[in-house]
Structures are given as structure tokens and as C-alpha cells.
Design an enzyme around this catalytic site. Structure first.
Site, PDB file in Angstrom:
ATOM      1  N   CYS A  46      -9.349  -6.069   4.159  1.00 38.68           N
ATOM      2  CA  CYS A  46      -8.156  -6.064   5.013  1.00 38.68           C
ATOM      3  C   CYS A  46      -8.356  -5.263   6.308  1.00 38.68           C
ATOM      4  O   CYS A  46      -7.404  -5.015   7.033  1.00 38.68           O
ATOM      5  CB  CYS A  46      -6.945  -5.546   4.246  1.00 38.68           C
ATOM      6  SG  CYS A  46      -7.105  -3.842   3.723  1.00 38.68           S
ATOM      7  N   ASN A  49     -11.736  -0.562   8.631  1.00 35.58           N
ATOM      8  CA  ASN A  49     -11.354   0.287   9.771  1.00 35.58           C
ATOM      9  C   ASN A  49     -11.746   1.741   9.495  1.00 35.58           C
ATOM     10  O   ASN A  49     -12.305   2.422  10.347  1.00 35.58           O
ATOM     11  CB  ASN A  49      -9.843   0.232  10.018  1.00 35.58           C
ATOM     12  CG  ASN A  49      -9.350  -1.167  10.291  1.00 35.58           C
ATOM     13  OD1 ASN A  49     -10.146  -2.041  10.587  1.00 35.58           O
ATOM     14  ND2 ASN A  49      -8.054  -1.383  10.186  1.00 35.58           N
ATOM     15  N   ASP A  50     -11.407   2.188   8.283  1.00 32.25           N
ATOM     16  CA  ASP A  50     -11.768   3.560   7.926  1.00 32.25           C
ATOM     17  C   ASP A  50     -13.199   3.657   7.410  1.00 32.25           C
ATOM     18  O   ASP A  50     -13.882   4.648   7.654  1.00 32.25           O
ATOM     19  CB  ASP A  50     -10.797   4.102   6.875  1.00 32.25           C
ATOM     20  CG  ASP A  50      -9.534   4.642   7.536  1.00 32.25           C
ATOM     21  OD1 ASP A  50      -9.661   5.397   8.514  1.00 32.25           O
ATOM     22  OD2 ASP A  50      -8.427   4.296   7.088  1.00 32.25           O
ATOM     23  N   GLU A  69     -12.325   2.422   1.290  1.00 30.32           N
ATOM     24  CA  GLU A  69     -12.439   2.742   2.718  1.00 30.32           C
ATOM     25  C   GLU A  69     -13.128   4.080   2.963  1.00 30.32           C
ATOM     26  O   GLU A  69     -13.152   4.574   4.078  1.00 30.32           O
ATOM     27  CB  GLU A  69     -11.067   2.684   3.395  1.00 30.32           C
ATOM     28  CG  GLU A  69      -9.967   3.441   2.719  1.00 30.32           C
ATOM     29  CD  GLU A  69      -8.600   3.252   3.390  1.00 30.32           C
ATOM     30  OE1 GLU A  69      -8.524   2.718   4.506  1.00 30.32           O
ATOM     31  OE2 GLU A  69      -7.604   3.680   2.787  1.00 30.32           O
ATOM     32  N   ARG A  71       0.857  -1.178   0.000  1.00 31.99           N
ATOM     33  CA  ARG A  71       0.000   0.000   0.000  1.00 31.99           C
ATOM     34  C   ARG A  71       0.893   1.228   0.000  1.00 31.99           C
ATOM     35  O   ARG A  71       1.818   1.321   0.813  1.00 31.99           O
ATOM     36  CB  ARG A  71      -0.894  -0.002   1.237  1.00 31.99           C
ATOM     37  CG  ARG A  71      -1.774   1.236   1.279  1.00 31.99           C
ATOM     38  CD  ARG A  71      -2.742   1.198   2.403  1.00 31.99           C
ATOM     39  NE  ARG A  71      -2.080   1.419   3.683  1.00 31.99           N
ATOM     40  CZ  ARG A  71      -2.728   1.385   4.845  1.00 31.99           C
ATOM     41  NH1 ARG A  71      -4.005   1.137   4.875  1.00 31.99           N
ATOM     42  NH2 ARG A  71      -2.078   1.610   5.974  1.00 31.99           N
TER      43      ARG A  71
HETATM   44  C1  PEP Z   1      -8.558   0.116   6.995  1.00 27.71           C
HETATM   45  O1  PEP Z   1      -8.800   1.320   7.037  1.00 27.71           O
HETATM   46  O2  PEP Z   1      -9.422  -0.765   7.123  1.00 27.71           O
HETATM   47  C2  PEP Z   1      -7.182  -0.363   6.802  1.00 27.71           C
HETATM   48  C3  PEP Z   1      -6.917  -1.646   6.691  1.00 27.71           C
HETATM   49  O3  PEP Z   1      -6.189   0.550   6.795  1.00 27.71           O
HETATM   50  P1  PEP Z   1      -5.541   1.219   8.116  1.00 27.71           P
HETATM   51  O4  PEP Z   1      -6.018   0.436   9.298  1.00 27.71           O
HETATM   52  O5  PEP Z   1      -4.082   1.157   7.943  1.00 27.71           O
HETATM   53  O6  PEP Z   1      -6.098   2.600   8.040  1.00 27.71           O
HETATM   54 MG    MG Z   2      -7.395   2.752   6.304  1.00 25.54          MG
END
Ligand code: PEP
Ligand code: MG
Length: 585
Positions: free
Chosen positions: A504, A456-457, A433, A334
Site C-alpha cells: 500500500c 513509504n516508510d 514498513e 489501519r
Molecule cells: C507506508 O508507509 O508505505 C504507508 C502506506 O503508510 P503512510 O504513508 O501512511 O506512512
Molecule cells: Mg507508513
């Protein structure tokens, strides 16, 4: 005895004595010293600097062993600074000439230097200013009854309790001295929690006001599986937790039996399980548990643990090593996800008002093209050594994607002209995201090779809930009809365009969601490496029909609570002995 419910950030149940870590200096003692005290104060200065240098060298070696050379660079830089005469001479002078006590002399000189760096108005110097303050904290800490010393003096492994810890602070704590972390701040998907899991140490975050209820040496139980903390437990509670811990350890050991087995459902559907990594050394864990590759390499951690932006060569070496360690398995790199809570705010003279809605991730890269191009050169050069996939984070408009792809083309042309080898057809994908990307997934799917859903985001932007804020952690859940609607939309768009869609976010490693994600159509998940055995076990216990039925049922619910309860019930039903514990959180 008191019980506190926090957020289970990293699994495992332990108990032991507490060490409270707090901000080092708050009140620096100031006094005019006598002539006859000068030699003694200068002596204290040098002894402290030597002590700090020894501690830094140990930290560097420890970090190098645990997390690799890249992560250790921050300490090498700090060591260099502490040996620099241009820093030490003025401190000595101030003791000799102005008769300042050593604490005051150190504080004044570090502050002055930090101000000078900051006033240079350049991002790199501003970052140096922060390093100097970091060093000031360390040296003052040593002079005034220091934290590292307290850690070193510990005779038994301890539970660290702090208000807040940064990812690099956590990485610096010697593993042999710590059995768990507890913090007052933080959320499950915050970056410090991600490092707890990368280290494999039990942790509970978001324990509001816990520090003031504790003193060094108090005994507590930390349940990183459920998020529960028990202060000063009595004998009965200890024995209950002992049983829970033994059961949990038995289950974990049994889970590792799946390391050499495939992640395949009982009716033969193969699920690809990839690892999320922050440092190349974590690949070892991915492979140990039989992972199929790296689905998310958070490359920005190379920048977060280094004091100067890593140059092309350093980045190339890290990416190449990661790719080589994977021996032909895919590696999804990434591009930098800087901004928001990662690094850039400290470099600005005026921090952004809303950093999570600000110059973050791909937006930051597109506005810092030399840096972006350097990273792309390093990734592309590394792509000559094995299957590398490029993934852009936080894409919210098609224009951003097109611009980023054009820059990849430019970099390829440059490399070609220079006769440098690279994969001319690397797979290029985006994280989904942001709601706008999920809603427009059909359009995005025509211009990328793959999607990776970053829940997550996606949760924080869909529900408007800060992922790292413990005060609203009760509102933060992926078991939300709105979030699942966007996930479904993305999977459908990916299927329609015949591109791979994976996920992810942290829920990929949460067994409560596994059946649902498979039932919704996902065949690739990328997760924290330590959770691969558990998720594999769930996959090996289910069939597609069961998963699809659950997805349909959950799709008809309109409340988070209903969804959460239903997912937990199904997991518990699957195998109460092995999965019951994970279904209760
Ligand atoms: C997410 O946002 O789900 C992600 C995997 O990225 P990060 O946790 O690094 O923001
Ligand atoms: Mg993220």
C-alpha cells in the site's frame, strides 16, 4: 524563463498565475492610539472577527462537501472560539484602557491565552494552545492584508506557491480557486503530498527557493507528471506544454474507459486494486474507478482534522459509513498512525529529538491504551456492518503485535459483556514498513492474517532517508536493491504461511513499478484512488511471464539506477503512446 525541477507529487499539467502564500504576521505593528481612535479600532476588531467567522463558515461548508463532516470539525471549533466573550472582552479592554492598537491587542490576548493553555501541562490543552495561535494568525492576517481575502478576491483560478503547507491548510483551500500547488518543502510520500493526490489537484513539491524567484501574478507552468516548473514561460514553451497537457488529458480520459473493467492480465491473472483513503468521502472515487475495496484507511486523519480527539461514537460513525459505502467490499482500517510528523509533537512540551524513530504509530497506541481501546471499540462495532480488517502500523517487534492483539481480545470481551454486536473473527494484519518486520516476516506471518507492505516508510527506514525531506529526495527510492530484497522476503514469507500480502505504499500507484510488483508475486495493491485507471491499464496490457521475467532481471541488478532505468524502459516498451509519459520522470 527558468526551469526548476521539483518532485512530481500529484499528476496533471497546468499553467496560470501565481499566488504566493506565506506566514501571515511577522511584524505586528504596535502603537498607542488616541482617545478618538478607540471606537474605530473596536469597530475594526468586530468587522475582522465577522469576516473571519464568515470565512471559517465557508471553509467548514466547503470541507464538509469535499471531505466530509469529520474533516470539517476543525473549523466549527475555531468558529466557536472566535465568538467566545472571554477571548474578545480582554481585547476590547486593552484597546479602551491601554489604548493599544487592534493588531497589538489581538496578538497579546491570543498569546496570553495560548501560554495559559500550554502551562496546564495536559496534552488536550496543549493542542488548544496551537489552535489559538492558528486563530491568531488568521485574525492578524485579516487585519494586515490577509491570505484568505487574497484567495477570495482572485478572479481566476490560481497556482498556490508556498514554502510549506500542512495537510489541513491544503484541505481548506477552495478547489474552485486553485489549479495547482507548488511547495519548496516536502517529499513525494509526505502527508501533504498524499492530500494533494486525494484532492486530485496537480502539485510539485521540493522546489527549493522557488518562492523568492516569483511574485504574485507571475505566470508559471506546473507539470505534476514530471515535476517540472517553468517560470515565466515564453510562447514556444507554452505551446509545447499545451501539447503535453492535451496528450496527458487524452490519455487520462482514455484510461477511465477501464473503470468498468477488471484489473486482469492478458493471461487471466486477476489483481485486486484497493484504494488508500484518508476520509470516508474518498470511497466514492474508489468505487467510480472500479476499486475492489479499501486497502488502507488512514484513520489518523480523523484526529488530524479535529481539535479534540474524536470520541468512540464519532469514530464509529466514520468507520461504519465507510464500510457501508463499500457494500460488502473489504475495508482495511489501519489503527492510528500518530506521531512523527502527525500531531503528537505539537502536544509535547519538549518535542522528541528523533520523532520518526520515536513514539510513533503502534508504539504510541500501546502507550495510550485508553485512546487505542476507544478506537478498537469503534472499529469492532463497525465490523458488524461489513467486512472490516484491522491493521497495525509500524510494528517492529513480535511483542508489540502480541500486545496489540491482546488488547483487541480485551475489547472484544468488553463488547460481548455489553451485548454489543461485532465481528468475532475480524482479519488482523500488520504493515510491513520497518526492516526488522520485513526480515522477521516468516515469524510474523504465523501470527497475522495478512501483511501490507508500506514502502513509504520501508524505504526511509531501510535507506535512512527522511521521506519528507526535499534535500535528500534524490536518495529516496523504492527502486533500491535493499528495499526490493525486503519486499521479496515479505512476499515469500506470506506465501509460505498462506496469508495475503498486499502493498500500500505510493509505488502501488506508480505504473513504473506495476509489472515488477506483479512479477514479484503480489496480487493485491492498494493505491491512491485516482491512479486506479492507470494501474489497471498497465495490468490489462501485460502477462505474468513478462512481469516475472522483469522481476528476475531486476533482482540481479545491484544499483538503483539500473533498476529504475530498466523499469522505465519496460513500461515505455509496453505502450509508448500511453505509458511513455510516465516512464520519463
Ligand atoms: C507506508 O508507509 O508505505 C504507508 C502506506 O503508510 P503512510 O504513508 O501512511 O506512512
Ligand atoms: Mg507508513
Amino acid at each position: 524563463m527558468e526551469r526548476i525541477k521539483g518532485i512530481a507529487a500529484s499528476p496533471g499539467i497546468v499553467w496560470g498565475k501565481v499566488l504566493l502564500l506565506g506566514e501571515a504576521e511577522t511584524h505586528v505593528p504596535r502603537r498607542i492610539i488616541l482617545e478618538k481612535e478607540i471606537t474605530g479600532e473596536i469597530d475594526r476588531l468586530h468587522k475582522t472577527l465577522e469576516h473571519a467567522l464568515r470565512a471559517l463558515a465557508q471553509l467548514r461548508q466547503h470541507t464538509e462537501r469535499e471531505l466530509g463532516a469529520d474533516a470539517a470539525k476543525i473549523f466549527a471549533f475555531h468558529e466557536g472560539m472566535l465568538k467566545d466573550r472571554s477571548l474578545i472582552d480582554p481585547i476590547e479592554n486593552s484597546i479602551r484602557v491601554a489604548h493599544a492598537n487592534v493588531e497589538a491587542a489581538v496578538t497579546d490576548q491570543f498569546q496570553k491565552l495560548s501560554r495559559q493553555f500550554r502551562s496546564m501541562g495536559n496534552e488536550i490543552f496543549a493542542a488548544k494552545a496551537d489552535d489559538i495561535l492558528d486563530l491568531q494568525r488568521r485574525v492578524l492576517g485579516l487585519l494586515m492584508g490577509e491570505e484568505e481575502d487574497r484567495l477570495e478576491r482572485l478572479s481566476e483560478p490560481t497556482i498556490i506557491v508556498a514554502h510549506e503547507l500542512t495537510p489541513s491548510q491544503v484541505a481548506a483551500v477552495p478547489r474552485s480557486k486553485v489549479i495547482a500547488f507548488v511547495t519548496e518543502a516536502g517529499g513525494l510520500t509526505g502527508h501533504t503530498s498524499i492530500v494533494f493526490r486525494a484532492m486530485g489537484v496537480p502539485a510539485v513539491v521540493g522546489c527549493l527557493n522557488i518562492a523568492k524567484k516569483l511574485q504574485d501574478g507571475d505566470e508559471i507552468i506546473v507539470d505534476g507528471d514530471s515535476g517540472e516548473i517553468v517560470l515565466k514561460p515564453d510562447a514556444q514553451i507554452k505551446s509545447d506544454f499545451q501539447k503535453r497537457a492535451e496528450q496527458s488529458a487524452r490519455v487520462r480520459l482514455k484510461l477511465e474507459e477501464t473503470d468498468s473493467l477488471e484489473a486482469i492480465t492478458t493471461d487471466g491473472v486477476r489483481i485486486q486494486l484497493h484504494g488508500n483513503i484518508e476520509f470516508p468521502a474518498e470511497v466514492e472515487n474508489v468505487l467510480k474507478h472500479g476499486g475492489d475495496g479499501v486497502g488502507l484507511y488512514r484513520t489518523e486523519f480523523l484526529f488530524l482534522t479535529s481539535d479534540t480527539p474524536p470520541d468512540e461514537e464519532e469514530q464509529f460513525e466514520s468507520y461504519k459509513n465507510t464500510i457501508l459505502m463499500l457494500k460488502g467490499r473489504p475495508c482495511t482500517l489501519r489503527t492510528l498512525d500518530l506521531g512523527a510528523d502527525k500531531m503528537t509533537q505539537e502536544m509535547l512540551s519538549e518535542p522528541e529529538r528523533n520523532p520518526f524513530l520515536g513514539l510513533r504509530s503502534i508504539r504510541y497506541s500501546l502507550q495510550h491504551q485508553p485512546m487505542f481501546k476507544t478506537q478498537l471499540r469503534a472499529i469492532l462495532r463497525a465490523s458488524a456492518f461489513g467486512p472490516a480488517r484491522i491493521m497495525f502500523p509500524l510494528v517492529s517487534t513480535l511483542m508489540e503485535l502480541r500486545q496489540a492483539k491482546l488488547i483487541v481480545r480485551d475489547v472484544m470481551e468488553e463488547l460481548e459483556e455489553e451485548g454489543i454486536a461485532f465481528d468475532p473473527l475480524p482479519k488482523i494484519g500488520i504493515m510491513i514498513e520497518v526492516p526488522s518486520a520485513a526480515l522477521m516476516a516468516r515469524t510474523f506471518a504465523t501470527e497475522v492474517d495478512f501483511f501490507s507492505i508500506g514502502t513509504n516508510d520501508l524505504v526511509q527506514y531501510t535507506l535512512a532517508v527522511d521521506r519528507g525531506n526535499e534535500r535528500v529526495a534524490n536518495l529516496y527510492t523504492a527502486a533500491s536493491p535493499a528495499v526490493l530484497h525486503l519486499v521479496k522476503n515479505t512476499i515469500r514469507a506470506g506465501r509460505y504461511a498462506n496469508i495475503e500480502t498486499s502493498l500500500c505504499g505510493e509505488i502501488a500507484g506508480d505504473p513504473v513499478f506495476t509489472m515488477l510488483l506483479i512479477g514479484m508475486g503480489l496480487r493485491t495493491l492498494s493505491l491512491v484512488p485516482g491512479q486506479i485507471p492507470l494501474i489497471k491499464r498497465v495490468i490489462r496490457s501485460v502477462n505474468l511471464e513478462l512481469c516475472e521475467r522483469l522481476a528476475r532481471k531486476v533482482g540481479s541488478f545491484d544499483s538503483e539506477h539500473q533498476i529504475q532505468t530498466s523499469l522505465r524502459d519496460e513500461l515505455r516498451k509496453l505502450d509508448p503512446a500511453n505509458f511513455g509519459g510516465w516512464a520519463t520522470a
